[in-house]
Design a protein around this motif. Structure first.
Motif, PDB file in Angstrom:
ATOM      1  N   TRP A 116      38.054  44.009  45.568  1.00 22.43           N
ATOM      2  CA  TRP A 116      38.374  45.002  44.547  1.00 22.43           C
ATOM      3  C   TRP A 116      39.100  46.210  45.128  1.00 22.43           C
ATOM      4  O   TRP A 116      39.584  47.066  44.376  1.00 22.43           O
ATOM      5  CB  TRP A 116      37.093  45.450  43.832  1.00 22.43           C
ATOM      6  N   PHE A 117      39.190  46.268  46.458  1.00 18.60           N
ATOM      7  CA  PHE A 117      39.878  47.383  47.095  1.00 18.60           C
ATOM      8  C   PHE A 117      41.042  46.930  47.977  1.00 18.60           C
ATOM      9  O   PHE A 117      41.583  47.711  48.749  1.00 18.60           O
ATOM     10  CB  PHE A 117      38.877  48.192  47.933  1.00 18.60           C
ATOM     11  N   ARG A 118      41.422  45.666  47.838  1.00 18.38           N
ATOM     12  CA  ARG A 118      42.585  45.160  48.587  1.00 18.38           C
ATOM     13  C   ARG A 118      43.873  45.560  47.865  1.00 18.38           C
ATOM     14  O   ARG A 118      43.848  45.968  46.698  1.00 18.38           O
ATOM     15  CB  ARG A 118      42.496  43.640  48.737  1.00 18.38           C
ATOM     16  N   MET A 122      44.582  47.171  44.116  1.00 20.99           N
ATOM     17  CA  MET A 122      45.062  48.552  44.033  1.00 20.99           C
ATOM     18  C   MET A 122      46.339  48.636  43.197  1.00 20.99           C
ATOM     19  O   MET A 122      46.540  49.580  42.429  1.00 20.99           O
ATOM     20  CB  MET A 122      45.316  49.110  45.435  1.00 20.99           C
ATOM     21  N   ILE A 162      37.097  55.719  38.995  1.00 24.43           N
ATOM     22  CA  ILE A 162      36.055  54.885  39.579  1.00 24.43           C
ATOM     23  C   ILE A 162      35.205  54.223  38.501  1.00 24.43           C
ATOM     24  O   ILE A 162      34.783  53.065  38.639  1.00 24.43           O
ATOM     25  CB  ILE A 162      35.187  55.689  40.569  1.00 24.43           C
ATOM     26  N   LEU A 165      37.015  51.311  37.118  1.00 27.78           N
ATOM     27  CA  LEU A 165      36.855  50.178  38.018  1.00 27.78           C
ATOM     28  C   LEU A 165      35.519  49.484  37.779  1.00 27.78           C
ATOM     29  O   LEU A 165      35.424  48.250  37.767  1.00 27.78           O
ATOM     30  CB  LEU A 165      36.947  50.661  39.471  1.00 27.78           C
ATOM     31  N   VAL A 252      29.276  53.055  45.204  1.00 29.02           N
ATOM     32  CA  VAL A 252      30.605  53.014  44.592  1.00 29.02           C
ATOM     33  C   VAL A 252      30.788  54.175  43.615  1.00 29.02           C
ATOM     34  O   VAL A 252      31.799  54.885  43.644  1.00 29.02           O
ATOM     35  CB  VAL A 252      30.843  51.664  43.876  1.00 29.02           C
ATOM     36  N   GLY A 256      32.551  57.039  45.768  1.00 33.63           N
ATOM     37  CA  GLY A 256      33.909  56.818  45.285  1.00 33.63           C
ATOM     38  C   GLY A 256      34.437  57.951  44.442  1.00 33.63           C
ATOM     39  O   GLY A 256      35.652  58.114  44.287  1.00 33.63           O
ATOM     40  N   GLY A 367      36.590  52.182  50.236  1.00 37.50           N
ATOM     41  CA  GLY A 367      37.463  52.678  49.177  1.00 37.50           C
ATOM     42  C   GLY A 367      38.607  53.551  49.657  1.00 37.50           C
ATOM     43  O   GLY A 367      39.202  54.276  48.852  1.00 37.50           O
ATOM     44  N   LEU A 370      41.881  53.218  47.725  1.00 32.59           N
ATOM     45  CA  LEU A 370      41.799  53.771  46.377  1.00 32.59           C
ATOM     46  C   LEU A 370      41.881  55.291  46.414  1.00 32.59           C
ATOM     47  O   LEU A 370      42.595  55.904  45.613  1.00 32.59           O
ATOM     48  CB  LEU A 370      40.499  53.330  45.707  1.00 32.59           C
TER      49      LEU A 370
END
Length: 416
Positions: A116-118, A122, A162, A165, A252, A256, A367, A370
């Motif tokens: 989810w943060f690759r 993004m 966030i 997300l 998160v 985040g 993160g 992000l």
């Protein structure tokens, strides 16, 4: 018996109020880097620890994640609260996030959220970040010519990102904001729920209660969001424990949000303090990437993490005994004269910029991409529209030894 190096300047690292005095803090840290880069700190109310203030030493410790572990003391808190949190974790009932645990469990848990943060994820979020940046800069136009940028803009923009997300409803955003501020504002009289350790435990229980209900909902009705990915994750074919699941949401939702809001508020303060650098960025928007990195270097939203030695060792020739803790001062590392030319200068074009605001090694911030993207989107929208901007009062910094930054930033401005 080995004589411990004890420099009085290192006591600032166990004083939340010290982080509200930038000049005093940086003066003390510069002294430590030069004269006592590894110093024993024994302050009433805290378990003793070694203060590590040099960039190279911090990187070396982070590389040795088997020798220096996160468990059992990942952050600096007062001893009463530390005792309570340790006891809860040992009983399987305490907060156990990515920052609390070590490999191999850390590695397995990290994989759950990694996708989810690759870069691909993004890119999918970039349009939402840009949309929210336009919305909040638009709010600045509507609310001008004066506002408290930290509380009215900086805390809200990353919260929306966030929680988008996570897939949480907008109606829950105020509740999440209050809980995250209470979690990281435990040392600040404005944000803390109360002064004793039980207040922090109560905040965590509120987090757990909210996300436990959410987990049950997502397991019954999965959706396309990070919350569903966490709720339905498995390790070695087994679902996450209730504590691992709740802890994942907490890290998160809170880390985040609060780290990025601190970066945005602090970043604008640096531009106001350095009008020449603001003008330079307006004249050359291609510098935005390096400008964001410089904001992150100077603000250092995460002030420190701690590690515990699993065997007798040494740092810079100073013996560290098994079981002793080291505090990694990222605030100090990011001003290390051996790494950064003119380290107290804010330079939007600084390159290279080997700051440690996101940590280093296996615990490098999940993160980070992000946070960088959010700040880039926001300042890309704001900076070209600034006709004039100045302080409309004194900025206020949060009292903290962990996460925080500018909590009030009164500004007077005119936007195009």
């Amino acid at each position: 018996m080995t004589t411990r190096i004890m420099d009085e300047a290192a006591r600032v690292l166990a004083n939340p109020q010290a982080y509200t005095d930038e000049a005093g803090l940086h003066g003390a840290l510069a002294h430590l880097r030069a004269h006592a880069p590894v110093s024993w700190v024994d302050v009433e109310g805290y378990r003793p620890f070694w203060a590590i203030t040099k960039h190279a030493d911090i990187m070396d410790i982070e590389r040795q994640n088997d020798l220096f572990t996160n468990d059992p003391r990942p952050i600096l808190v007062v001893q009463d609260l530390d005792d309570k949190l340790r006891a809860d974790r040992e009983a399987g009932a305490g907060l156990s996030t990515l920052i609390h645990i070590d490999d191999p469990h850390h590695r397995d848990l990290r994989k759950i959220g990694a996708d989810w943060f690759r870069p691909k994820a993004m890119r999918a979020l970039k349009a939402r970040c840009d949309e929210l940046a336009k919305m909040y800069v638009g709010q600045m136009v509507e609310r001008g010519p004066e506002l408290d940028f930290a509380q009215e803009i900086a805390v809200n923009f990353p919260l929306y990102v966030i929680l988008t997300l996570l897939g949480l409803p907008e109606s829950d955003f105020p509740r999440m904001l209050k809980l995250t501020q209470e979690l990281f504002g435990g040392d600040d009289s404005e944000f803390q729920r109360a002064e004793d350790k039980d207040a922090m435990i109560a905040v965590l229980l509120d987090f757990f209660g909210y996300f436990s209900a959410l987990t049950a909902s997502r397991r019954e009705h999965p959706t396309e969001d990070l919350t569903s990915a966490i709720a339905n994750a498995t390790i070695n074919g087994e679902p996450l424990s209730d504590m691992d699941t709740a802890s994942y949401y907490v890290i998160v939702a809170s880390a985040g949000h609060d780290t990025t809001s601190a970066g945005i508020a602090g970043g604008l303060l640096e531009l106001i303090r350095n009008p020449g650098e603001l003008q330079r960025l307006q004249n050359d928007p291609s510098l935005m990437g390096t400008a964001v990195e410089e904001m992150i270097r100077c603000i250092v939203p995460v002030k420190e993490f701690m590690r515990t030695a699993q065997a007798d060792t040494e740092v810079r020739g100073v013996p560290i005994a098994k079981g002793e803790a080291v505090l990694l001062s990222y605030v100090s590392a990011n001003r290390d004269e051996e790494v950064f030319a003119d380290p107290m200068r804010f330079d939007v074009g600084r390159d290279p910029n080997k700051h440690l605001s996101f940590g280093y090694g296996v615990h490098f911030c999940l993160g980070a991409a992000l946070a960088r993207m959010e700040m880039n989107s926001f300042f890309t929208e704001l900076v070209p529209r600034i006709k004039s901007i100045e302080l409309a009062g004194e900025p206020e910094l949060m009292a903290t030894t962990f996460v925080g930054g500018v909590k009030h930033l009164p500004i007077r401005y005119s936007l195009r």
